[in-house]
Every structure is written in structure tokens, then in C-alpha cells.
Design an enzyme around this catalytic site. Structure first.
Site, PDB file in Angstrom:
ATOM      1  N   HIS A   1       0.872  -1.177   0.000  1.00 42.53           N
ATOM      2  CA  HIS A   1       0.000   0.000   0.000  1.00 42.53           C
ATOM      3  C   HIS A   1       0.909   1.227   0.000  1.00 42.53           C
ATOM      4  O   HIS A   1       1.737   1.400   0.899  1.00 42.53           O
ATOM      5  CB  HIS A   1      -0.928  -0.005   1.212  1.00 42.53           C
ATOM      6  CG  HIS A   1      -1.934  -1.109   1.173  1.00 42.53           C
ATOM      7  ND1 HIS A   1      -2.239  -1.895   2.268  1.00 42.53           N
ATOM      8  CD2 HIS A   1      -2.713  -1.560   0.148  1.00 42.53           C
ATOM      9  CE1 HIS A   1      -3.165  -2.780   1.920  1.00 42.53           C
ATOM     10  NE2 HIS A   1      -3.459  -2.606   0.645  1.00 42.53           N
TER      11      HIS A   1
ATOM     12  N   GLU B   1       1.622   3.600   3.089  1.00 45.91           N
ATOM     13  CA  GLU B   1       2.051   3.018   4.357  1.00 45.91           C
ATOM     14  C   GLU B   1       3.574   3.019   4.361  1.00 45.91           C
ATOM     15  O   GLU B   1       4.225   2.199   3.711  1.00 45.91           O
ATOM     16  CB  GLU B   1       1.465   1.613   4.522  1.00 45.91           C
ATOM     17  CG  GLU B   1      -0.062   1.637   4.574  1.00 45.91           C
ATOM     18  CD  GLU B   1      -0.705   0.263   4.644  1.00 45.91           C
ATOM     19  OE1 GLU B   1       0.032  -0.751   4.748  1.00 45.91           O
ATOM     20  OE2 GLU B   1      -1.947   0.180   4.590  1.00 45.91           O
TER      21      GLU B   1
ATOM     22  N   HIS C   1       3.205  -3.729   6.688  1.00 47.64           N
ATOM     23  CA  HIS C   1       2.069  -2.809   6.558  1.00 47.64           C
ATOM     24  C   HIS C   1       1.993  -1.878   7.762  1.00 47.64           C
ATOM     25  O   HIS C   1       2.491  -2.191   8.840  1.00 47.64           O
ATOM     26  CB  HIS C   1       0.757  -3.587   6.460  1.00 47.64           C
ATOM     27  CG  HIS C   1       0.565  -4.297   5.163  1.00 47.64           C
ATOM     28  ND1 HIS C   1      -0.150  -3.764   4.114  1.00 47.64           N
ATOM     29  CD2 HIS C   1       1.011  -5.502   4.744  1.00 47.64           C
ATOM     30  CE1 HIS C   1      -0.145  -4.618   3.105  1.00 47.64           C
ATOM     31  NE2 HIS C   1       0.559  -5.687   3.461  1.00 47.64           N
TER      32      HIS C   1
ATOM     33  N   GLU D   1       1.394  -5.915  10.668  1.00 42.56           N
ATOM     34  CA  GLU D   1       0.617  -4.677  10.759  1.00 42.56           C
ATOM     35  C   GLU D   1       1.083  -3.947  12.009  1.00 42.56           C
ATOM     36  O   GLU D   1       1.034  -4.508  13.110  1.00 42.56           O
ATOM     37  CB  GLU D   1      -0.881  -4.973  10.878  1.00 42.56           C
ATOM     38  CG  GLU D   1      -1.546  -5.400   9.602  1.00 42.56           C
ATOM     39  CD  GLU D   1      -1.943  -4.240   8.697  1.00 42.56           C
ATOM     40  OE1 GLU D   1      -1.664  -3.073   9.058  1.00 42.56           O
ATOM     41  OE2 GLU D   1      -2.528  -4.525   7.638  1.00 42.56           O
TER      42      GLU D   1
END
Length: 309
Positions: free
Chosen positions: A19, A22, A113, A174
Site C-alpha cells: 500500500h 504506508e 504494513h 501490521e
């Protein structure tokens, strides 16, 4: 449980920028490339900026979410003039690091991420893979900067949509909260510590260390909750209640405040006791998700070691 054995994990891919807004993974991969960190002991590392076009414009994606493009169907779909860039890029990555579900695929794929939610350090897995769950156990035991948790998905690997499913083993990291398009030192260092512990574990595993079994906790998603919406316009009419905001993983019980309407009314939770994850994640507004609700489970791991010739 009997001891489980696995082949050496020598070919590793570390990906960032899946992404494009990010920032942690993208800058970590760039730093590893700058330091030419492609070989460390028994581990050969391939670093990849997954979505360079999205990184260039600092957007999550340019046409469609790259981290939803790694199903078997999309990876084998014919390329036409109308094929979104991210589907093309997924096929390029699959050719570089896979092919998915093949013996040629990298041994381990770690995708980095960020989340705008207060998730701390969370590892996401698509299956009960003893090897990657042992890595999680090791990171959790050695991490000093934050608590470490795991989210366990239930999709079969062929249907798993995310990048880490291309490797023989894989997980995503994450880490947050971090706003899109922003780099925070504390968040960057948390992710770096997790990657460093992963590589430490791989060296020990490849050198013949046995990792004893034990129990780990994980969260399995039961359902997703949308924001309250106007039945005519479909626009949201409330936001996350202040008592729920930033309380990812804290048990949500019936009667607890869940949303606060723009007119000042509290919407309370009704349902079984569950744990909210990714509360008020920025990228989930377009997916009509205010947060996920998950059960906490305990997974018993066997001892594992490397297969001997």
C-alpha cells in the site's frame, strides 16, 4: 504433540509499499537495499517495493487494492488493455517470488504494513502454519517495545488475496497507529525489531535448533461492523465512540458504547463478547467497515526443527 520438521528456510522475501501510503515498510525496504542486505548468514533476502506506482503518488493503490490481487484466479487471469495496474503488478510479483503454491516460491514472505488503528504490533496469518506461528511466538517472547498479537484468517491458501500467500510460508506485519503518508520513529523501530527477530529465528532454525512447543493466543475474525448509515443517502451518521476508539483487542461486551451519532446519541453494542480489531482504520471506510470483531483462541504448537538430510 509430535515434533514437526520443515525444510531449511533460506530464501526470504521482505516486501514493503504494497500500500503506497504506508511508509514504514517502504522505507525499511529501501534502507535494506541501500545497505545491500541481501545475504545474512544462512538466509538470502530479496527485498521488493511491491507497488511502486502507488508509492510514487503516496496513495494506497492506483486502480485497485494490490493486497487483494493474489488469488489463484487473478494471478492466472489474461492481461488485456483494461487490466488494472495492480493485477499486472501482482502477476509480476508472483513470477518473481512464486509462483504461488509451487516449489519455486520463496521459502518465507514477510509483507510490511501500517494501520491507522491502535493495533500495536500484529502479525496476520492465513493458516495454522507451525513454522510461522513459532516465529510469532519468538517475536512475542523477545519484543521489548510493544505487545505482540496475532490475527488468524481462515481462507484456503489458493483463495488468500494478500501478498504473503505467494511464499511457501508467509505472514504480514501490521503496526500502528501511524497516519497514512507519515513516518514515525517508534512505529518504524517496532517493525524493524520484529523483522530482526524473524531473521534471528531463521538463523537458529536453519542451524539445527529445536524450538519447543507451547501455547500462543490468536484472534480469529467473526464478523465486520459498518458505521451507522442514513437509509436514504447511505452516508455515515455516527463515528466511533470515544470509549471504544484506540481500544483494539479490548473485550467488547453488551451495553458498551460503540458509536456516537453526529446528533450526540450513543449507540451501544449488542451481541456476544468479542474483541474489536482495526478500529476506525482509515482504509476501511471505502470497504464500509468500522472495525472487525474477533474471538480470542489458544493454539497449541508442536516442537519444530529443521529436516535433516
Amino acid at each position: 504433540m509430535e515434533n514437526a520438521t520443515f525444510s531449511p528456510v533460506s530464501r526470504v522475501a521482505i516486501c514493503g509499499g504494497t500500500h503506497g501510503n504506508e511508509m514504514t515498510g517502504m522505507y525499511m525496504v529501501r534502507e535494506m537495499q541501500r545497505q545491500e542486505a541481501d545475504q545474512t548468514g544462512s538466509v538470502s533476502i530479496t527485498t521488493v517495493i511491491s507497488n511502486p506506482r502507488a508509492v510514487e503518488v503516496c496513495r494506497r493503490y492506483t486502480e485497485t487494492d494490490l493486497n487483494r490481487c493474489f488469488t489463484k484466479a487473478l494471478l492466472s487471469s489474461p492481461i488485456t488493455d483494461s487490466t488494472p495496474y495492480e493485477v499486472r503488478r501482482a502477476q509480476e510479483i508472483n513470477a518473481l517470488l512464486g509462483p504461488k503454491e509451487s516449489q519455486e516460491a520463496v521459502d518465507l514472505l514477510c509483507d510490511l504494513h501500517n494501520t491507522t488503528a491502535n493495533m500495536g504490533m500484529c502479525l496476520i496469518f492465513y493458516s495454522l502454519d507451525w513454522l510461522t506461528l513459532h516465529i510469532y511466538k519468538y517475536i512475542q517472547s523477545n519484543m521489548t517495545s510493544a505487545p505482540v498479537r496475532a490475527m488468524l484468517m481462515s481462507s484456503p491458501k489458493s483463495e488468500a488475496r494478500s501478498l504473503e500467500s505467494v511464499g511457501k510460508h508467509g505472514f504480514s506485519i501490521e503496526v500502528g497507529p501511524q497516519p497514512n503518508g507519515v513516518l514515525r520513529a517508534d512505529i518504524f523501530n517496532m517493525a524493524k525489531e520484529a523483522v530482526d527477530h524473524t531473521i534471528e529465528w531463521l538463523h537458529k532454525f536453519n542451524s539445527g535448533s529445536t524450538f519447543e512447543g507451547g501455547e500462543v493466543e490468536a484472534y480469529t475474525v467473526v464478523k465486520s461492523v459498518d458505521y451507522p448509515r442514513d437509509p436514504t443517502t447511505n452516508e455515515i451518521t455516527a463515528t466511533i465512540h470515544p470509549e471504544l476508539q484506540d481500544n483494539d483487542f479490548k473485550l467488547l461486551q453488551p451495553g458498551d458504547p460503540m458509536f456516537l451519532s453526529f446528533s450526540g446519541e450513543t449507540v451501544k453494542y449488542e451481541g456476544e463478547d468479542l474483541h474489536p480489531l482495526f478500529i476506525n482504520e482509515c482504509a476501511y471506510y471505502e470497504k464500509k467497515i468500522a472495525f472487525h470483531l474477533a474471538k480470542k483462541i489458544t493454539v497449541t504448537l508442536p516442537s519444530i526443527s529443521v529436516k535433516k538430510d
